[in-house]
Design an enzyme around this catalytic site. Structure first.
Site, PDB file in Angstrom:
ATOM      1  N   LYS A  37      25.744  16.712  -8.732  1.00  0.00           N
ATOM      2  CA  LYS A  37      25.539  17.218  -7.374  1.00  0.00           C
ATOM      3  C   LYS A  37      26.860  17.729  -6.786  1.00  0.00           C
ATOM      4  CE  LYS A  37      22.480  14.663  -5.088  1.00  0.00           C
ATOM      5  NZ  LYS A  37      21.981  13.612  -4.175  1.00  0.00           N
ATOM      6  N   LYS A 215      13.186   8.350  16.064  1.00  0.00           N
ATOM      7  CA  LYS A 215      12.795   9.137  14.877  1.00  0.00           C
ATOM      8  C   LYS A 215      11.411   8.727  14.377  1.00  0.00           C
ATOM      9  CE  LYS A 215      13.188  11.462  10.958  1.00  0.00           C
ATOM     10  NZ  LYS A 215      13.259  12.904  10.805  1.00  0.00           N
ATOM     11  N   LEU A 261      -1.942  21.907  15.404  1.00  0.00           N
ATOM     12  CA  LEU A 261      -3.389  21.738  15.539  1.00  0.00           C
ATOM     13  C   LEU A 261      -4.122  22.629  14.544  1.00  0.00           C
ATOM     14  CD1 LEU A 261      -4.142  21.407  19.367  1.00  0.00           C
ATOM     15  CD2 LEU A 261      -4.188  19.628  17.621  1.00  0.00           C
ATOM     16  N   GLY A 268       2.465  15.943   3.854  1.00  0.00           N
ATOM     17  CA  GLY A 268       3.060  15.255   2.712  1.00  0.00           C
ATOM     18  C   GLY A 268       4.562  15.297   2.872  1.00  0.00           C
ATOM     19  N   CYS A 271       9.216  12.583   3.964  1.00  0.00           N
ATOM     20  CA  CYS A 271       9.516  11.908   5.238  1.00  0.00           C
ATOM     21  C   CYS A 271       8.295  11.332   5.938  1.00  0.00           C
ATOM     22  CB  CYS A 271      10.234  12.880   6.171  1.00  0.00           C
ATOM     23  SG  CYS A 271      11.876  13.328   5.583  1.00  0.00           S
ATOM     24  N   LYS A 274       6.099   8.327   4.253  1.00  0.00           N
ATOM     25  CA  LYS A 274       6.843   7.071   4.055  1.00  0.00           C
ATOM     26  C   LYS A 274       7.371   6.530   5.384  1.00  0.00           C
ATOM     27  CE  LYS A 274      11.473   8.475   4.059  1.00  0.00           C
ATOM     28  NZ  LYS A 274      12.626   7.872   4.747  1.00  0.00           N
TER      29      LYS A 274
END
Length: 447
Positions: A37, A215, A261, A268, A271, A274
């Site tokens: 990375k 959050k 809406l 999915g 974030c 879970k």
């Protein structure tokens, strides 16, 4: 003296935050423990697809011709500890295996690795999404284990990034929330975010617990709104209503609003699912589990949408088995403008149909490599036209702009039969019907 910033963890959140801090004029050092990375980032390459991020890296990464040189990367904790006045912790908090609770091991490890190298006054700022109460515990750990002791403060500054808009959301946030215990921490964070605050971004100062809850509360409300309209889609299916018209009508009410809406196969990603599960788990630990029992139903409605899409496809193909049926799937990522396929409803639907004997071919503008590594047994095509060639049904499952602009007539000539099911209610039914397609949207049996 100008503030120096380190960013611990250079994944999706960290790489974006580091590049944005350099853009705001700070000297920045990004740290990660994954060599591949770091090597990529040093070359100005992005470890994931995020619009605008690679350009920002090229603008600031040291060693790249024409860059400001304000952004560097390292794997050395001692270097990071010595360099930074402010240390942003941006590591992942995934769902714990086999549980609803969140896995704090990456955050704990980052704090434990950084603490011994904090020999002078410093501010450590958590940005990761954590269970309420984590900041209190981590502040106590830093006070005990950092050589500078009480001169090392902690703050919590949750991120509100939308994948596909992360650069914009970091440089021009719709709000900044900081959980602090003292004036020094608040003053330093006001200095960090002086540019967006001057542009009008609200700066909300809270205690630790409230900052952590903001959050998870925001994500829970968003999930609730999405699952609400999907529940209405189920009712519309049963009553022969049109959920798109229903959403338009209630969206004019200012108390409700039009955003999120659009009924479909649900949410999915890494974030939302879970985070609401971790919120439920933490509420249970605090003895407040009854307050969040509604989130269990929100999660259930969301997961149910995927199975409903599979059944709708079966019905439209005549109600029998999928064996021998060719199914084209447009979309693999959990949302457009991203290459993220984590907990992707689109891939889940594709996988279910494949397991039931369907010949599934997937196309996505950016998510193909990640989809292949996660679902290697599915078929993949290099374009929407190739995916649709010979298909008995086309499923539109991720609302990429490219799919809204497809030539319905050309696709019709390639398909075995002109049947399209819109799992995102994002296509224009009239365009497709004029091209001879049978169009079906979720929750829109009569549309």
């Amino acid at each position: 003296m100008a503030l120096k910033i380190t960013v611990i963890g250079t994944g999706y959140l960290g790489a974006t935050h580091a590049a944005a801090m350099a853009e705001l004029g700070f000297e920045v050092l990004g740290l990660d423990v994954v060599p591949e990375k770091i090597e990529k980032l040093r070359r100005g390459e992005v470890p994931m697809y995020e619009p605008g991020l690679e350009e920002l890296l090229h603008k600031h990464v040291a060693g790249i011709e024409g860059s400001s040189g304000r952004l560097r990367f390292t794997m050395d904790w001692a270097e990071a500890g010595e360099f930074g006045d402010i240390h942003f912790v941006c590591v992942n908090t995934p769902q714990r295996h086999g549980e609803y609770a969140c896995d704090m091991s990456y955050v704990d490890s980052a704090i434990a690795s950084l603490a011994p190298h904090l020999k002078g006054p410093a501010l450590v700022v958590g940005k990761s999404t954590v269970p309420v109460g984590s900041a209190d515990r981590l502040a106590a750990y830093l006070a005990e284990h950092a050589p500078a002791g009480a001169d090392v403060e902690l703050a919590w500054n949750p991120e509100f990034l939308r994948e596909g808009f992360a650069v914009e959301d970091t440089l021009h946030p719709d709000r900044l929330v900081v959980g602090v215990r003292g004036e020094r921490a608040e003053k330093l964070l006001r200095e960090v975010y002086a540019t967006p605050v001057a542009e009008g971004s609200p700066f909300v100062v809270t205690d630790f617990a409230t900052a952590e809850l903001v959050k998870t509360s925001a994500n829970s409300f968003l999930a609730t709104k999405i699952s609400f309209i999907n529940a209405m889609a189920e009712v519309c299916e049963a009553a022969d209503g049109d959920v798109a018209k229903l959403a338009e009508a209630i969206g004019y009410d200012d108390r409700i609003g039009k955003k999120f809406l659009r009924a479909g196969i649900g949410f999915g990603g890494g974030c939302l699912p879970k985070d609401i599960r971790a919120f439920m788990a933490r509420a249970g630990e605090l003895g407040a589990d009854q307050a969040l029992t509604f989130l269990r139903e929100i999660d259930s409605i969301n997961m149910r949408q995927r199975g409903r899409m599979v059944e709708l496809t079966r019905q439209e193909l005549g109600g029998g088995a999928f064996l021998g049926k060719r199914v084209a799937v447009l979309g693999a990522t959990f949302k457009p403008d991203s290459d993220d396929v984590r907990d992707s409803p689109a891939l889940n639907v594709a996988g279910q149909i494949h397991l039931q004997g369907g010949q599934v071919t997937v196309y996505d503008p950016k998510g193909m490599d990640n989809a292949r590594s996660l679902f290697p047994t599915l078929g993949y095509a290099d374009s929407a036209l190739e995916a649709v060639r010979g298909a008995d049904v086309v499923l539109h499952l991720t609302e990429w702009r490219e799919f809204r602009e497809l030539d319905a007539q050309a696709l019709g000539e390639a398909a075995a039969q002109r049947l399209i099911l819109d799992g995102r209610n994002a296509l224009d039914p009239e365009v497709w019907r004029k091209a001879g397609w049978r169009y079906r949207g979720m929750g829109r049996p009569t549309a």
